[in-house]
Design an enzyme around this catalytic site. Structure first.
Site, PDB file in Angstrom:
ATOM      1  N   CYS A 247      40.669  45.883  40.976  1.00 46.41           N
ATOM      2  CA  CYS A 247      41.719  46.237  40.279  1.00 46.41           C
ATOM      3  C   CYS A 247      41.421  45.776  38.846  1.00 46.41           C
ATOM      4  O   CYS A 247      42.321  45.863  37.957  1.00 46.41           O
ATOM      5  CB  CYS A 247      42.343  43.981  40.373  1.00 46.41           C
TER       6      CYS A 247
ATOM      7  N   CYS B 150      41.642  36.526  43.227  1.00 41.18           N
ATOM      8  CA  CYS B 150      41.325  36.090  42.488  1.00 41.18           C
ATOM      9  C   CYS B 150      40.465  35.324  42.006  1.00 41.18           C
ATOM     10  O   CYS B 150      39.467  34.229  40.751  1.00 41.18           O
ATOM     11  CB  CYS B 150      43.518  36.349  41.161  1.00 41.18           C
TER      12      CYS B 150
END
Ligand code: FES
Length: 145
Positions: free
Chosen positions: A34, A103
């Protein structure tokens, strides 16, 4: 699954944003898929983490998890900070959507990287305490979920 109120709060009002000029350890980790980057600064006095700041260039969940993780290790001993898992951070935030779990892994790794840097600066092999730090977190990344 929507974001919890706690995630939204830590995203909108992140705690401990910034840098520590006199940091005892600095850890930077990134997610190659990402492209998000997290940098964690810790100040260690005696055996205690007396201050922690972070800078995250990433998604809302990355900001919320680094904010919560920084709150969770402040005032803790190094040993306790080493035990902090992404799962504990997620629980403290009342959960994350499954596609955002990676995350929180970044937050755990950023803290471990900062602790590894602290050990290194003190002439101690970080692998003894922190384990092997991945060069890149691709193995731990679930971005494709
Ligand atoms: Fe990359 Fe959240 S850390 S999408």
């Amino acid at each position: 699954m929507a974001y919890s109120e706690k995630v939204m709060d830590h995203f909108a009002n992140p705690r401990n944003v910034g840098e520590l000029p006199d940091a005892s350890g600095i850890g930077e980790v990134g997610n190659s898929k990402c492209g998000d980057i997290m940098k964690m600064y810790i100040k260690v006095e005696g055996n205690t983490i007396t201050d922690c700041k972070f800078k995250t260039f990433g998604c809302g969940a990355a900001i919320a998890t680094s904010s919560m993780a920084s709150e969770m290790i402040k005032g803790k001993t190094i040993d306790d900070a080493l035990k902090l898992t992404n799962k504990a951070v997620m629980e403290a935030l009342d959960g994350l959507p499954p596609v955002k779990v990676h995350c929180s892994v970044l937050a755990e790794q950023a803290i471990k990287a900062a602790l590894a840097d602290y050990y290194r600066k003190n002439g101690i092999d970080p692998e003894l305490f922190v384990g092997k730090m991945p060069e890149c977190d691709e193995d731990h990344c679930n971005c494709s979920l």
